[in-house]
Enzyme design. Structure first.
Site, PDB file in Angstrom:
ATOM      1  N   ASN A   1       0.904  -0.928  -0.101  1.00  0.00           N
ATOM      2  CA  ASN A   1       0.167   0.000   0.079  1.00  0.00           C
ATOM      3  C   ASN A   1       0.994   1.014  -0.124  1.00  0.00           C
ATOM      4  O   ASN A   1       1.575   1.710   0.948  1.00  0.00           O
ATOM      5  CB  ASN A   1      -0.891  -0.014   1.088  1.00  0.00           C
ATOM      6  CG  ASN A   1      -1.708   1.240   1.502  1.00  0.00           C
ATOM      7  OD1 ASN A   1      -2.256   1.982   0.460  1.00  0.00           O
ATOM      8  ND2 ASN A   1      -2.348   1.381   2.614  1.00  0.00           N
ATOM      9  N   TRP A   2       0.962   2.076  -1.163  1.00  0.00           N
ATOM     10  CA  TRP A   2       1.801   3.016  -1.293  1.00  0.00           C
ATOM     11  C   TRP A   2       1.258   4.449  -0.514  1.00  0.00           C
ATOM     12  O   TRP A   2       2.075   5.357  -0.684  1.00  0.00           O
ATOM     13  CB  TRP A   2       2.151   3.352  -2.643  1.00  0.00           C
ATOM     14  CG  TRP A   2       3.322   2.303  -3.572  1.00  0.00           C
ATOM     15  CD1 TRP A   2       3.751   1.143  -2.773  1.00  0.00           C
ATOM     16  CD2 TRP A   2       3.248   2.094  -4.934  1.00  0.00           C
ATOM     17  NE1 TRP A   2       4.473   0.529  -3.628  1.00  0.00           N
ATOM     18  CE2 TRP A   2       4.160   1.213  -4.792  1.00  0.00           C
ATOM     19  CE3 TRP A   2       2.981   2.823  -5.841  1.00  0.00           C
ATOM     20  CZ2 TRP A   2       4.688   0.643  -6.155  1.00  0.00           C
ATOM     21  CZ3 TRP A   2       3.633   2.398  -7.214  1.00  0.00           C
ATOM     22  CH2 TRP A   2       4.452   1.319  -7.080  1.00  0.00           C
ATOM     23  N   LYS A   3       0.140   4.370  -0.399  1.00  0.00           N
ATOM     24  CA  LYS A   3      -0.446   5.527   0.293  1.00  0.00           C
ATOM     25  C   LYS A   3      -0.450   6.887  -0.687  1.00  0.00           C
ATOM     26  O   LYS A   3      -0.496   6.617  -1.917  1.00  0.00           O
ATOM     27  CB  LYS A   3      -0.004   5.688   1.809  1.00  0.00           C
ATOM     28  CG  LYS A   3      -0.234   4.629   2.876  1.00  0.00           C
ATOM     29  CD  LYS A   3       0.146   4.677   3.789  1.00  0.00           C
ATOM     30  CE  LYS A   3      -0.002   3.297   4.789  1.00  0.00           C
ATOM     31  NZ  LYS A   3       0.182   3.452   6.215  1.00  0.00           N
TER      32      LYS A   3
ATOM     33  N   HIS B   1      -9.318   1.263   5.664  1.00  0.00           N
ATOM     34  CA  HIS B   1      -8.000   1.374   6.106  1.00  0.00           C
ATOM     35  C   HIS B   1      -8.241   2.226   7.443  1.00  0.00           C
ATOM     36  O   HIS B   1      -8.991   3.184   7.377  1.00  0.00           O
ATOM     37  CB  HIS B   1      -7.074   1.607   5.189  1.00  0.00           C
ATOM     38  CG  HIS B   1      -5.666   1.828   5.417  1.00  0.00           C
ATOM     39  ND1 HIS B   1      -5.100   2.643   6.405  1.00  0.00           N
ATOM     40  CD2 HIS B   1      -4.799   1.204   5.345  1.00  0.00           C
ATOM     41  CE1 HIS B   1      -3.687   2.527   6.643  1.00  0.00           C
ATOM     42  NE2 HIS B   1      -3.684   1.296   6.058  1.00  0.00           N
TER      43      HIS B   1
ATOM     44  N   GLU C   1      -6.446   4.490   8.351  1.00  0.00           N
ATOM     45  CA  GLU C   1      -6.350   6.026   8.135  1.00  0.00           C
ATOM     46  C   GLU C   1      -7.522   6.456   7.782  1.00  0.00           C
ATOM     47  O   GLU C   1      -7.961   8.005   7.818  1.00  0.00           O
ATOM     48  CB  GLU C   1      -5.257   6.135   7.274  1.00  0.00           C
ATOM     49  CG  GLU C   1      -3.808   5.809   7.740  1.00  0.00           C
ATOM     50  CD  GLU C   1      -2.755   5.793   6.752  1.00  0.00           C
ATOM     51  OE1 GLU C   1      -1.465   5.414   7.351  1.00  0.00           O
ATOM     52  OE2 GLU C   1      -2.808   5.730   5.417  1.00  0.00           O
TER      53      GLU C   1
ATOM     54  N   GLU D   1      -5.326  -5.198  11.130  1.00  0.00           N
ATOM     55  CA  GLU D   1      -4.207  -3.999  11.018  1.00  0.00           C
ATOM     56  C   GLU D   1      -4.433  -3.573  12.466  1.00  0.00           C
ATOM     57  O   GLU D   1      -5.463  -2.435  12.420  1.00  0.00           O
ATOM     58  CB  GLU D   1      -4.340  -3.029  10.070  1.00  0.00           C
ATOM     59  CG  GLU D   1      -5.412  -2.514   9.425  1.00  0.00           C
ATOM     60  CD  GLU D   1      -5.519  -1.287   8.784  1.00  0.00           C
ATOM     61  OE1 GLU D   1      -4.301  -0.980   8.273  1.00  0.00           O
ATOM     62  OE2 GLU D   1      -6.412  -0.572   8.812  1.00  0.00           O
TER      63      GLU D   1
ATOM     64  N   GLY E   1       2.132   2.696  10.948  1.00  0.00           N
ATOM     65  CA  GLY E   1       3.184   3.591  10.724  1.00  0.00           C
ATOM     66  C   GLY E   1       3.811   4.093  11.899  1.00  0.00           C
ATOM     67  O   GLY E   1       4.277   5.005  11.964  1.00  0.00           O
TER      68      GLY E   1
ATOM     69  N   SER F   1       3.349  -2.088  10.335  1.00  0.00           N
ATOM     70  CA  SER F   1       4.639  -2.043  10.409  1.00  0.00           C
ATOM     71  C   SER F   1       5.580  -3.340  10.061  1.00  0.00           C
ATOM     72  O   SER F   1       6.414  -3.879  10.619  1.00  0.00           O
ATOM     73  CB  SER F   1       5.236  -1.625  11.812  1.00  0.00           C
ATOM     74  OG  SER F   1       4.674  -0.426  12.132  1.00  0.00           O
TER      75      SER F   1
ATOM     76  N   GLY G   1       5.046   1.404   4.447  1.00  0.00           N
ATOM     77  CA  GLY G   1       6.453   1.977   4.330  1.00  0.00           C
ATOM     78  C   GLY G   1       7.441   1.162   3.734  1.00  0.00           C
ATOM     79  O   GLY G   1       7.998   1.642   2.649  1.00  0.00           O
TER      80      GLY G   1
END
Length: 255
Positions: free
Chosen positions: A9-11, A95, A97, A167, A173, A213, A235
């Site tokens: 997931n590149w966000k 997600h 976020e 998650e 993150g 993570s 990430g």
């Protein structure tokens, strides 16, 4: 049989050119790997270009979100129909976020899951608890509620088409991650809940992956757990060699 699934997931990172260059490199790296399924989730603007770049290769493309309506006056949104037309196969839904920053609710997630399936997309449905919820002993209650509400419209025969991403919000993150035992407990509980709702046979077919993570140094311990079927990588997926290392270390006998 559940083949490990690794999703990057590149966000909100990478231009279209950067995304295309990356997925071409990744396709070359994974060309001899047949026992791990690989998915990349770029930004919306890179969906078409990356899907074209990976065509006839082993890497698949996911969108990072979708709106539940097929079309209409919804400025800034993108529908499952538009995503599918780009050549995309998966979509991340719910997600942490999106839930925390954009006030996405379980009702929104439920509608999006239905929309994804309607447009032949595989939903990657994210669930997980906050640190306060874990410390107060509510983890399983939160997971049960999210599964019940997010999948309220799912039929038994559709469960195998879904991916559940556990998650823990406190690990997104932050550099922290659930221990292998914590991940195993949560994944086992999720599968048991799915079995009680949809039946054991359907639950066995559903992929449950871990997100939080994930890095090359911890993926082997996580993937070794019986009910951990892969990972949703943030990430660490931004650098192709690190992501390839995660993929390589995720290879295990299918169950």
């Amino acid at each position: 049989m559940r083949t490990p699934l690794i999703v990057g997931n590149w966000k909100m990172y990478k231009t279209v050119d950067e995304a295309v260059h990356y997925v071409k490199d990744l396709c070359n790296l994974v060309k001899n790997i047949n026992d791990v399924n690989v998915v990349i989730a770029p930004t919306f603007i890179a969906l078409h270009a990356t899907a074209k770049a990976v065509r006839n290769n082993k890497v698949k493309i996911a969108a990072q979100d979708l709106y539940w309506k097929a079309e209409g006056a919804f400025t800034g949104e993108i529908s499952g129909a538009l995503i599918h037309a780009c050549g995309t196969q998966y979509v991340i839904i719910g997600h942490s976020e999106r839930r925390a920053m954009f006030a996405e609710t379980d009702t929104h997630v439920r509608k999006k899951v239905t929309a994804a399936l309607t447009h032949s997309l595989t939903p990657i449905v994210c669930i997980g608890e906050t640190l306060d919820q874990r410390e107060s002993g509510k983890t399983f209650d939160i997971l049960d509620h999210q599964i019940a509400t997010n999948l309220a419209d799912i039929k038994t025969e559709q469960l195998a088409q879904l991916v559940i991403a556990y998650e823990p919000v406190w690990a997104i993150g932050t550099g922290k991650n659930a221990t292998p035992m914590q991940a195993a407990e949560a994944h086992s509980h999720i599968r048991s809940h799915l079995a009680s709702t949809f039946g054991k046979e359907a639950a066995v077919q559903c992929h449950i992956i871990y997100g939080g993570s994930v890095k090359p140094k911890n993926i082997q311990e996580l993937i070794a757990q019986p009910d951990v079927d892969g990972a949703l990588v943030g990430g660490a997926s931004l650098e192709v060699q690190a992501f390839f290392e995660i993929i390589s270390r995720s290879r295990k006998a299918t169950v």
